[in-house]
Write a protein that holds these residues in place. Structure first.
Motif, PDB file in Angstrom:
ATOM      1  N   LYS B 200       0.792  -1.299  -0.042  1.00 25.92           N
ATOM      2  CA  LYS B 200       0.115  -0.207  -0.124  1.00 25.92           C
ATOM      3  C   LYS B 200       0.844   1.335  -0.221  1.00 25.92           C
ATOM      4  O   LYS B 200       0.619   2.177  -0.504  1.00 25.92           O
ATOM      5  CB  LYS B 200      -1.023  -0.031   1.116  1.00 25.92           C
ATOM      6  CG  LYS B 200      -2.115  -0.955   1.187  1.00 25.92           C
ATOM      7  CD  LYS B 200      -3.018  -0.647   2.443  1.00 25.92           C
ATOM      8  CE  LYS B 200      -4.250  -1.718   2.024  1.00 25.92           C
ATOM      9  NZ  LYS B 200      -5.196  -1.497   3.180  1.00 25.92           N
ATOM     10  N   LEU B 349      -3.642  16.512   3.531  1.00 23.71           N
ATOM     11  CA  LEU B 349      -3.103  15.263   3.141  1.00 23.71           C
ATOM     12  C   LEU B 349      -4.524  14.487   2.577  1.00 23.71           C
ATOM     13  O   LEU B 349      -5.473  14.426   3.309  1.00 23.71           O
ATOM     14  CB  LEU B 349      -2.750  14.322   4.551  1.00 23.71           C
ATOM     15  CG  LEU B 349      -1.409  15.080   4.767  1.00 23.71           C
ATOM     16  CD1 LEU B 349      -0.880  14.454   6.386  1.00 23.71           C
ATOM     17  CD2 LEU B 349      -0.368  14.777   3.908  1.00 23.71           C
ATOM     18  N   ALA B 350      -4.423  13.861   1.508  1.00 20.30           N
ATOM     19  CA  ALA B 350      -5.545  13.372   0.676  1.00 20.30           C
ATOM     20  C   ALA B 350      -5.594  12.050   1.073  1.00 20.30           C
ATOM     21  O   ALA B 350      -4.686  11.068   1.158  1.00 20.30           O
ATOM     22  CB  ALA B 350      -5.205  13.417  -0.726  1.00 20.30           C
ATOM     23  N   VAL B 351      -6.920  11.451   1.453  1.00 20.80           N
ATOM     24  CA  VAL B 351      -7.253  10.027   1.919  1.00 20.80           C
ATOM     25  C   VAL B 351      -7.174   9.286   0.513  1.00 20.80           C
ATOM     26  O   VAL B 351      -7.848   9.709  -0.463  1.00 20.80           O
ATOM     27  CB  VAL B 351      -8.461   9.885   2.484  1.00 20.80           C
ATOM     28  CG1 VAL B 351      -8.786   8.354   2.657  1.00 20.80           C
ATOM     29  CG2 VAL B 351      -8.488  10.614   3.933  1.00 20.80           C
ATOM     30  N   GLU B 352      -6.286   8.263   0.408  1.00 19.55           N
ATOM     31  CA  GLU B 352      -6.129   7.627  -0.965  1.00 19.55           C
ATOM     32  C   GLU B 352      -6.783   6.155  -0.869  1.00 19.55           C
ATOM     33  O   GLU B 352      -7.522   5.825  -1.847  1.00 19.55           O
ATOM     34  CB  GLU B 352      -4.592   7.497  -1.182  1.00 19.55           C
ATOM     35  CG  GLU B 352      -4.314   6.571  -2.482  1.00 19.55           C
ATOM     36  CD  GLU B 352      -2.948   6.377  -2.764  1.00 19.55           C
ATOM     37  OE1 GLU B 352      -2.163   7.161  -2.362  1.00 19.55           O
ATOM     38  OE2 GLU B 352      -2.762   5.493  -3.467  1.00 19.55           O
ATOM     39  N   ASP B 353      -6.864   5.793   0.515  1.00 18.43           N
ATOM     40  CA  ASP B 353      -7.366   4.343   0.317  1.00 18.43           C
ATOM     41  C   ASP B 353      -7.696   3.908   1.972  1.00 18.43           C
ATOM     42  O   ASP B 353      -6.845   4.085   2.796  1.00 18.43           O
ATOM     43  CB  ASP B 353      -6.524   3.163  -0.031  1.00 18.43           C
ATOM     44  CG  ASP B 353      -6.826   1.985   0.092  1.00 18.43           C
ATOM     45  OD1 ASP B 353      -7.990   1.605   0.149  1.00 18.43           O
ATOM     46  OD2 ASP B 353      -6.015   1.042  -0.002  1.00 18.43           O
ATOM     47  N   VAL B 354      -8.819   3.589   2.280  1.00 21.03           N
ATOM     48  CA  VAL B 354      -9.376   3.010   3.524  1.00 21.03           C
ATOM     49  C   VAL B 354      -9.865   1.666   3.439  1.00 21.03           C
ATOM     50  O   VAL B 354     -10.576   1.168   2.534  1.00 21.03           O
ATOM     51  CB  VAL B 354     -10.577   3.750   4.145  1.00 21.03           C
ATOM     52  CG1 VAL B 354     -11.065   3.499   5.574  1.00 21.03           C
ATOM     53  CG2 VAL B 354     -10.037   5.306   4.373  1.00 21.03           C
ATOM     54  N   GLU B 355      -9.366   0.869   4.292  1.00 22.54           N
ATOM     55  CA  GLU B 355      -9.668  -0.574   4.364  1.00 22.54           C
ATOM     56  C   GLU B 355      -9.986  -1.219   5.453  1.00 22.54           C
ATOM     57  O   GLU B 355      -9.420  -0.899   6.583  1.00 22.54           O
ATOM     58  CB  GLU B 355      -8.603  -1.595   3.730  1.00 22.54           C
ATOM     59  CG  GLU B 355      -9.044  -2.921   3.536  1.00 22.54           C
ATOM     60  CD  GLU B 355      -7.985  -3.954   2.848  1.00 22.54           C
ATOM     61  OE1 GLU B 355      -6.991  -3.489   2.932  1.00 22.54           O
ATOM     62  OE2 GLU B 355      -8.638  -4.962   2.264  1.00 22.54           O
ATOM     63  N   ASN B 356     -11.189  -1.695   5.676  1.00 23.14           N
ATOM     64  CA  ASN B 356     -11.643  -2.179   6.915  1.00 23.14           C
ATOM     65  C   ASN B 356     -11.364  -3.632   7.006  1.00 23.14           C
ATOM     66  O   ASN B 356     -11.990  -4.429   6.384  1.00 23.14           O
ATOM     67  CB  ASN B 356     -13.066  -1.727   7.140  1.00 23.14           C
ATOM     68  CG  ASN B 356     -13.629  -2.269   8.486  1.00 23.14           C
ATOM     69  OD1 ASN B 356     -13.187  -2.901   9.116  1.00 23.14           O
ATOM     70  ND2 ASN B 356     -14.993  -1.565   8.831  1.00 23.14           N
ATOM     71  N   PHE B 410      -9.244  -0.191  10.845  1.00 22.90           N
ATOM     72  CA  PHE B 410      -9.133   0.463   9.801  1.00 22.90           C
ATOM     73  C   PHE B 410      -7.411   0.659   9.276  1.00 22.90           C
ATOM     74  O   PHE B 410      -6.713   0.955  10.405  1.00 22.90           O
ATOM     75  CB  PHE B 410      -9.428   2.050  10.021  1.00 22.90           C
ATOM     76  CG  PHE B 410     -11.091   2.089  10.074  1.00 22.90           C
ATOM     77  CD1 PHE B 410     -12.001   1.717   9.036  1.00 22.90           C
ATOM     78  CD2 PHE B 410     -11.554   2.289  11.441  1.00 22.90           C
ATOM     79  CE1 PHE B 410     -13.256   1.582   9.280  1.00 22.90           C
ATOM     80  CE2 PHE B 410     -12.952   2.500  11.629  1.00 22.90           C
ATOM     81  CZ  PHE B 410     -13.961   2.196  10.486  1.00 22.90           C
ATOM     82  N   THR B 425      -4.005   2.032 -10.155  1.00 25.05           N
ATOM     83  CA  THR B 425      -5.108   1.111  -9.473  1.00 25.05           C
ATOM     84  C   THR B 425      -4.487   0.423  -8.365  1.00 25.05           C
ATOM     85  O   THR B 425      -3.321   0.302  -7.989  1.00 25.05           O
ATOM     86  CB  THR B 425      -5.790   0.022 -10.408  1.00 25.05           C
ATOM     87  OG1 THR B 425      -4.668  -0.862 -10.593  1.00 25.05           O
ATOM     88  CG2 THR B 425      -6.088   0.461 -11.838  1.00 25.05           C
ATOM     89  N   ARG B 426      -5.164  -0.186  -7.518  1.00 31.91           N
ATOM     90  CA  ARG B 426      -4.803  -0.964  -6.263  1.00 31.91           C
ATOM     91  C   ARG B 426      -4.278  -2.368  -6.841  1.00 31.91           C
ATOM     92  O   ARG B 426      -3.985  -3.240  -6.125  1.00 31.91           O
ATOM     93  CB  ARG B 426      -5.749  -0.903  -5.415  1.00 31.91           C
ATOM     94  CG  ARG B 426      -6.224   0.430  -4.790  1.00 31.91           C
ATOM     95  CD  ARG B 426      -7.171   0.378  -3.812  1.00 31.91           C
ATOM     96  NE  ARG B 426      -8.351  -0.113  -3.748  1.00 31.91           N
ATOM     97  CZ  ARG B 426      -9.467  -0.050  -3.222  1.00 31.91           C
ATOM     98  NH1 ARG B 426      -9.298   1.006  -2.194  1.00 31.91           N
ATOM     99  NH2 ARG B 426     -10.680  -0.619  -3.716  1.00 31.91           N
ATOM    100  N   PHE B 429      -1.396  -4.165  -5.220  1.00 35.02           N
ATOM    101  CA  PHE B 429      -1.325  -4.750  -3.721  1.00 35.02           C
ATOM    102  C   PHE B 429      -1.891  -6.079  -3.552  1.00 35.02           C
ATOM    103  O   PHE B 429      -1.698  -6.631  -2.642  1.00 35.02           O
ATOM    104  CB  PHE B 429      -2.602  -4.068  -2.924  1.00 35.02           C
ATOM    105  CG  PHE B 429      -2.520  -2.527  -2.994  1.00 35.02           C
ATOM    106  CD1 PHE B 429      -1.438  -1.810  -3.376  1.00 35.02           C
ATOM    107  CD2 PHE B 429      -3.650  -1.763  -2.345  1.00 35.02           C
ATOM    108  CE1 PHE B 429      -1.475  -0.361  -3.204  1.00 35.02           C
ATOM    109  CE2 PHE B 429      -3.643  -0.376  -2.307  1.00 35.02           C
ATOM    110  CZ  PHE B 429      -2.663   0.261  -2.702  1.00 35.02           C
TER     111      PHE B 429
END
Lengths: 435, 435
Positions: B200, B349-356, B410, B425-426, B429
């Motif tokens: 990430k 700061l830009a949130v790029e990705d949040v994963e739960n 998170f 893209t992700r 990952f």
């Protein structure tokens, strides 16, 4: 550390080259002073003082400002564009109300940009990041009533399907595409976006989806065709509804996709998944809680989930007043901290995934703008030259905003907290789409 | 719709089966009334009235409550566990201060759970979702000073490396693992988590990483070994620092991974990437802005990015008071709406990705608890039986909280807004890890 920037210099015109220059969107940087208008009155000492103030605000940005008499201020090294200011009113507006004055003057043709429009805007936005004069008052939270929502949506989306058809992709998707490769076509990138949304929602055949704000119906029809779900899609644009229904009928999907005239507040019934792509921008912060109530009432109490796709920002800030007044009435791009605690947290909806696709939107807009330019003459005949200039600036400045990181594009996936018993990964989002 | 729940019934004991039963963590549900203590005084009418109140709060949960004299309240259909209440004080505490009284009584052995502990807790948590009595006052935002942070960290993480070694994986990773497959081993899932974090962050060889709160050093060492970066890791647990330094030395990585005694406020210098796994829980809401300042100062102004991995909630709510008092002093699990507007948004700061990853944590805790149980005797010898009961309840209730959706995990990836020029893209990952 960047080297110190040169102090902007204001050079009065010698009025030696007063020939009119073509006012195109792009073009080579004209020689200094050539933007003067023949016959225009000379600038006064006050005009030049005001020009100096303006130059101070944007000090270091790689542009030149050129007054009607050829007086030139060079703001930074290696200017990539010259901005022609045709009269005193335009100069004054740029200092007193720049956020709206720039766009008005550009649409009127009183302000011209000689050089690459979107590239220049992007460079200026990057240069100005963190330096814009802060507004004195915090922005006002808004929220569109039903009638305001109808008015706002009509003003933008009902400009005519023939207009949008000229520069959108075949499926008329008017939201951020998803570039699996930077060289993908717009058509492929829009299809990839539809699949990306469907895979995030983990749609299963036989499920029922509610969509709020369905555009020209591309997502609803794609979900029904490729994921085996039934869809009820709500929209308040008459032109879009008519188009969507005809398409569903033509493709034999009218029994599985229902397009309903109504806004999100009129959503009734239950669904397995809720989806809204490009509508939150029109809801207004003060209505996010109402939107959350609608979602929480609609999605299944056990396995219900949903996705919100919207233009956002890194922190709460006013949307471009020019775009809000002239292009998208009532639009607002929220920070995550404005959406989550209003639309999701009060209803115990768990954020499962957030993805920021802002650079994908910059690519999408670049393609829209290129297609728009190819049809500029037709569009001027449909509307007028002023409309063309206005939309050119809207598309170019949006592209610059996403490219420079001023705007973000968020996809927020959420679900009921009780769902699931084995941990899953997002790997399935990156597998091949269904046939 | 679920069928209406049966009204809890309180059945006074006939005292016919007063034999003492084994007080194990799990065990078959004993026959009604068999939890009575021989020789205990009979319950009074007041006791039975209080039991009725307690039964009312949890009405419908599949449990039985059994008083010291065998008096039994059956709360829901098909009870999966019986909860033995050994004395009047315990009964009173369960009504007056249940959130802390349950844990205290369980640790003391005054309250026993006969049945599957974590399964019962999960079922009760699911049953009670949205039904817990709401606290009258909003929870108080906290923030640990440097000395409080040192005290809090010492109280938990310095219990001895020998203790943690008994039930953590080989690399001593004491945070949520990442199960690429549900049947992965804990060791594999922890390695996968380290890779998931590194991918990430899109680490490139030669980059410099700052880590805040580095545990036993597994992530710092993994990054240096497999991703070719240098790392400076900050920690305030002496036991962990000593272990981490020894491991880096042993593995020939001491020149590339530096473990610094200091908390996040003592971070100095620049980095390409900032990472913190399992520390935000100890910072406190009132200090998130300070943490954000540290991050914004540290990460590269152009391509800087970072990742925060923390236990969170769907909405702001008080952390378990029992865990906060007895297990994790000062701990707090924030909602995203508490973290983003304090730690990231003020710094653009830009949130790029949040994963739960909450279900991954339920799986991790199940494995920790199983290993803990296999070493329960050794742990009782290191500490005492009370400690074993306390930690059993801590691990089991945490597992139940993640499984039932009461707690979230998170991972928030963010970056400077100016970075990047082509959309990504992700997908990367989800590719194979580097060799």
């Amino acid at each position: 550390m960047p080297a110190p920037e040169p102090t902007p210099s204001v050079v009065p015109s010698a009025r030696e080259t007063e020939s009119a220059t073509p006012r195109g969107r792009t073009g080579r940087l004209p020689p200094g002073g050539s933007l003067g208008r023949p016959g225009a009155s000379s600038s006064t000492r006050l005009d030049r003082w005001v020009l100096g103030r303006l130059a101070g605000i944007f000090a270091g940005a790689p542009i030149q400002l050129v007054l009607w008499d050829g007086t030139t201020a060079t703001l930074g090294r290696s200017p990539m564009a010259a901005i022609g200011i045709a009269d005193r009113r335009t100069l004054r507006d740029l200092v007193l109300r720049p956020e709206i004055g720039f766009g008005e003057a550009y649409a009127d043709g009183r302000l011209t940009v000689h050089g690459d429009l979107e590239g220049t805007l992007e460079t200026v936005f990057r240069h100005m990041a963190g330096r814009w004069p802060r507004p004195i008052l915090p922005h006002r939270a808004t929220g569109a009533s039903r009638s305001a929502a109808r008015h706002n949506v009509h003003a933008h989306y009902d400009l005519g399907n023939d207009f949008y058809r000229l520069w959108l992709d075949d499926a008329m998707v008017y939201t951020c595409a998803y570039y699996e490769r930077p060289d993908a076509s717009l058509e492929d990138a829009q299809t990839a976006k539809l699949d990306h949304v469907c895979r995030k929602l983990r749609l299963r055949p036989g499920e029922h989806v509610i969509e709020a704000g369905s555009g020209w119906g591309a997502l609803a029809i794609h979900m029904a065709r490729h994921y085996g779900v039934t869809v009820r899609a709500y929209n308040i644009s008459e032109a879009q509804l008519e188009y969507s229904r005809a398409r569903a009928w033509r493709e034999g999907l009218a029994g599985r996709v229902e397009f309903v005239a109504g806004d999100y507040r009129e959503i009734r019934g239950r669904c397995d998944a809720f989806v809204s792509v490009g509508m939150v921008e029109h809801v207004g912060v003060r209505r996010y809680r109402e939107l959350g109530e609608v979602i929480a009432r609609a999605i299944h109490p056990g396995h219900g989930r949903g996705l919100l796709h919207f233009i956002g920002r890194n922190y709460p800030a006013r949307f471009s007043p020019w775009i809000e007044r002239y292009v998208f009435p009532g639009a607002y791009a929220p920070a995550l901290s404005e959406v989550l605690p209003r639309a999701l947290e009060p209803f115990d909806l768990a954020v499962e995934d957030v993805e920021n696709l802002r650079l994908h939107y910059a690519f999408t807009l670049a393609e829209w703008l290129a297609r728009f330019e190819r049809h500029a003459r037709e569009i001027a005949e449909m509307f007028d030259e002023r409309f063309v200039r206005m939309w050119r600036l809207y598309l170019a400045s949006a592209q610059a905003s996403f490219a420079s990181g001023d705007l973000q594009l968020f996809q927020v996936l959420f679900r009921r907290p009780l769902d699931g018993d084995a941990p899953s990964t997002r790997r399935a989002f990156y597998q091949d789409p269904p046939a």
